[in-house]
Design an enzyme around this catalytic site. Structure first.
Site, PDB file in Angstrom:
ATOM      1  N   ARG A  40      -2.874  17.402  -4.277  1.00  0.00           N
ATOM      2  CA  ARG A  40      -3.496  16.722  -5.424  1.00  0.00           C
ATOM      3  C   ARG A  40      -4.048  17.719  -6.443  1.00  0.00           C
ATOM      4  O   ARG A  40      -4.105  17.415  -7.630  1.00  0.00           O
ATOM      5  CB  ARG A  40      -4.629  15.811  -4.950  1.00  0.00           C
ATOM      6  N   LYS A  50      -1.724  -2.267   8.113  1.00  0.00           N
ATOM      7  CA  LYS A  50      -2.117  -3.654   7.876  1.00  0.00           C
ATOM      8  C   LYS A  50      -1.145  -4.410   6.992  1.00  0.00           C
ATOM      9  O   LYS A  50      -0.981  -4.105   5.819  1.00  0.00           O
ATOM     10  CB  LYS A  50      -3.511  -3.683   7.239  1.00  0.00           C
ATOM     11  N   GLY A  55      -1.855   7.151   1.195  1.00  0.00           N
ATOM     12  CA  GLY A  55      -2.910   8.041   1.652  1.00  0.00           C
ATOM     13  C   GLY A  55      -2.554   8.752   2.946  1.00  0.00           C
ATOM     14  O   GLY A  55      -2.862   9.936   3.121  1.00  0.00           O
ATOM     15  N   GLY A  59      -4.176   3.623  -2.392  1.00  0.00           N
ATOM     16  CA  GLY A  59      -4.460   2.251  -2.804  1.00  0.00           C
ATOM     17  C   GLY A  59      -3.970   1.953  -4.216  1.00  0.00           C
ATOM     18  O   GLY A  59      -3.451   0.866  -4.487  1.00  0.00           O
TER      19      GLY A  59
HETATM   20  P1  ADP Z   1      -0.775   4.662   4.007  1.00  0.00           P
HETATM   21  O1  ADP Z   1      -2.218   5.104   3.826  1.00  0.00           O
HETATM   22  O2  ADP Z   1       0.167   5.831   3.912  1.00  0.00           O
HETATM   23  O3  ADP Z   1      -0.395   3.520   3.130  1.00  0.00           O
HETATM   24  P2  ADP Z   1      -1.591   3.070   6.251  1.00  0.00           P
HETATM   25  O4  ADP Z   1      -3.034   3.396   6.030  1.00  0.00           O
HETATM   26  O5  ADP Z   1      -1.129   1.708   5.950  1.00  0.00           O
HETATM   27  O6  ADP Z   1      -0.642   4.145   5.500  1.00  0.00           O
HETATM   28  O7  ADP Z   1      -1.196   3.324   7.775  1.00  0.00           O
HETATM   29  C1  ADP Z   1      -1.596   4.433   8.520  1.00  0.00           C
HETATM   30  C2  ADP Z   1      -2.223   4.006   9.807  1.00  0.00           C
HETATM   31  O8  ADP Z   1      -1.381   3.089  10.490  1.00  0.00           O
HETATM   32  C3  ADP Z   1      -2.425   5.177  10.709  1.00  0.00           C
HETATM   33  O9  ADP Z   1      -3.806   5.272  11.017  1.00  0.00           O
HETATM   34  C4  ADP Z   1      -1.612   4.814  11.946  1.00  0.00           C
HETATM   35  O10 ADP Z   1      -2.239   5.203  13.131  1.00  0.00           O
HETATM   36  C5  ADP Z   1      -1.526   3.317  11.865  1.00  0.00           C
HETATM   37  N1  ADP Z   1      -0.382   2.787  12.624  1.00  0.00           N
HETATM   38  C6  ADP Z   1       0.898   2.767  12.242  1.00  0.00           C
HETATM   39  N2  ADP Z   1       1.690   2.233  13.202  1.00  0.00           N
HETATM   40  C7  ADP Z   1       0.871   1.905  14.223  1.00  0.00           C
HETATM   41  C8  ADP Z   1       1.069   1.304  15.502  1.00  0.00           C
HETATM   42  N3  ADP Z   1       2.294   0.956  15.920  1.00  0.00           N
HETATM   43  N4  ADP Z   1      -0.012   1.113  16.276  1.00  0.00           N
HETATM   44  C9  ADP Z   1      -1.234   1.484  15.859  1.00  0.00           C
HETATM   45  N5  ADP Z   1      -1.491   2.042  14.668  1.00  0.00           N
HETATM   46  C10 ADP Z   1      -0.462   2.251  13.858  1.00  0.00           C
HETATM   47 MG    MG Z   2      -4.055   4.698   4.737  1.00  0.00          MG
END
Ligand code: ADP
Ligand code: MG
Length: 405
Positions: free
Chosen positions: A52, A213, A362, A385
């Site tokens: 960044r 999520k 993120g 986000g």
């Molecule tokens: P980003 O920030 O890149 O958009 P997210 O915050 O949505 O990504 O997702 C990252 C989180 O999702 C991590 O903390 C990871 O541990 C969790 N995660 C992904 N797949 C699983 C899974 N199968 N079981 C538990 N946690 C998961």
């Molecule tokens: Mg995240």
């Protein structure tokens, strides 16, 4: 022409075309305040990745090239509640100075007499970095008096903090009421690339989504489905869709509250590619035994923690056939070593694809960065986000205030 206004960017990009950019923005002899996103991860006083910070450099250089008297940088770091030494921006000033190859002065306050004096005394060509904006709760409240105090530090304002532009905070939104304002080069590039992904991707377009999520990401999944040739879904995100299809997933993370909406909106779409095998364990910390199995063979006490090898190959094949690829979200609990294989495999597939690739999130960008693949990604978004909100079609307050209609 009114200062900083009506600068055409690119004809076919809808909203981007009306964004006020720094082309034609008058900066000669001015102290230009730049809101940057230096929200990096600092572990044990070390900056984990400077991606960044690097991303802000083109705007800093351009403003200096165009005769700005001084470039005055503002950023937040983390979510402090008042002053916290471990969230000071001081170490970032040192890193930025190294990357820029010139001195960067750190100022311990971002408002008040000390800050005003430092800005007023800035020598020709100086780069200043002020202390963490979020040490003041007024920043997140978009307090007008705080915004006005920030505005006193410069003569013009540039927002280059795409990653903070989904927040109506004083240094992003409020400040634009007090100074001529424009979008920096990074913000413009983010808007251009993400507008293309959202509105008219090159086809075949393949999206890969993972992470935690589905409640966060369902709007984007639903938006992508009519436009993609395939939408690969992994991570915990896939669990809820699989459960909606009636697959038993043992103890895996599922958002039960989302099952109905997922069923109604996306679960039966034939363009969804879902995991057919998985890496599972009874222990999500990675300390216990781990095995691979078919997605229908997860035992009741096991967690799905990564996509399996067959799924990696199917996703990679889809990615390989694309002309544009978008990827957000790890394929499993990738921060734990035994469960990052699927995410690394996707990072390689995206980097190796002939397509123009866009990667963001993120938690997502660290994988291509750690694997040394960043140069082979078309565009790495600095937004977490902010990127998700932009792609789902929401107007971002920090960008809206820079649009002339
Ligand atoms: P980003 O920030 O890149 O958009 P997210 O915050 O949505 O990504 O997702 C990252 C989180 O999702 C991590 O903390 C990871 O541990 C969790 N995660 C992904 N797949 C699983 C899974 N199968 N079981 C538990 N946690 C998961
Ligand atoms: Mg995240």
């Amino acid at each position: 022409m009114e200062e900083g206004r009506n600068v055409a960017l690119c004809d076919d990009l809808g909203m981007a075309s009306a964004l006020r950019t720094i082309d034609g923005f008058s900066c000669e002899g001015k102290r230009v305040l730049v809101r940057v996103d230096f929200n990096v991860t600092i572990e044990r006083e070390r900056i984990v990745d400077d991606f960044r910070i690097r991303a802000a450099i083109p705007t800093i250089r351009e403003l200096k090239r165009r005769g700005a008297k001084a470039v005055v940088l503002l950023s937040h770091l983390g979510r402090p509640d008042g002053y916290r030494e471990d969230l000071s921006l001081r170490p970032i000033a040192a890193t930025l100075s190294e990357l820029l190859g010139e001195p960067v002065s750190f100022v311990e306050e971002c408002v008040g007499a000390k800050a005003r004096m430092a800005s007023a005394a800035a020598s020709e060509g100086a780069v200043l970095l002020f202390e963490n904006l979020r040490f003041h709760p007024e920043e997140e409240r978009n307090d007008p008096a705080f915004a006005s105090a920030l505005a006193e530090l410069g003569d013009a304002f540039v927002n280059d903090a795409f990653g903070a532009s989904h927040r109506a905070h004083a240094s992003v939104v409020g400040i634009t009421a007090f100074l001529p304002s424009a979008a920096g080069k990074l913000l413009v590039r983010e808007v251009e690339v993400l507008t293309k992904v959202r509105e008219h991707p090159d086809t075949p377009f393949v999206a890969v989504m993972g992470g935690a999520k589905i409640s966060d990401k369902l709007p984007i999944l639903a938006r992508f489905l009519p436009r993609v040739s395939a939408l690969c879904v992994g991570g915990a995100l896939a669990n809820t869709i699989l459960k909606a299809r009636g697959v038993s997933l043992g103890a895996s993370l599922v958002e039960d509250a989302m099952l109905e909406e997922v069923s109604e909106r996306i679960a039966d779409d034939p363009k969804l590619l879902l995991p057919s095998d998985a890496v599972v364990s009874q222990d999500p910390t990675g300390a216990g035994p781990v095995r691979m199995c078919d997605i229908t063979e997860v035992r009741s006490d096991e967690f799905i923690l990564d996509i399996g090898p067959k799924t990696r190959a199917r996703f990679a094949e889809a990615i390989n056939g694309a002309r544009m690829v978008f990827w957000n979200g790890p394929m499993g609990r990738a921060e734990v070593a035994p469960f990052r294989g699927g995410t690394d495999a996707i990072a390689f597939a995206v980097a190796n694809a002939q397509a123009f690739s866009v990667v963001g999130g993120g938690d997502t960008t660290r994988y291509p960065l750690e694997l040394g693949l960043a140069d082979r990604i078309g565009f790495l978004s600095t937004g977490g986000g902010a990127m998700l909100e932009f792609l789902s079609g929401k107007p971002l307050p920090g960008i809206e205030v820079l649009i002339s209609r």
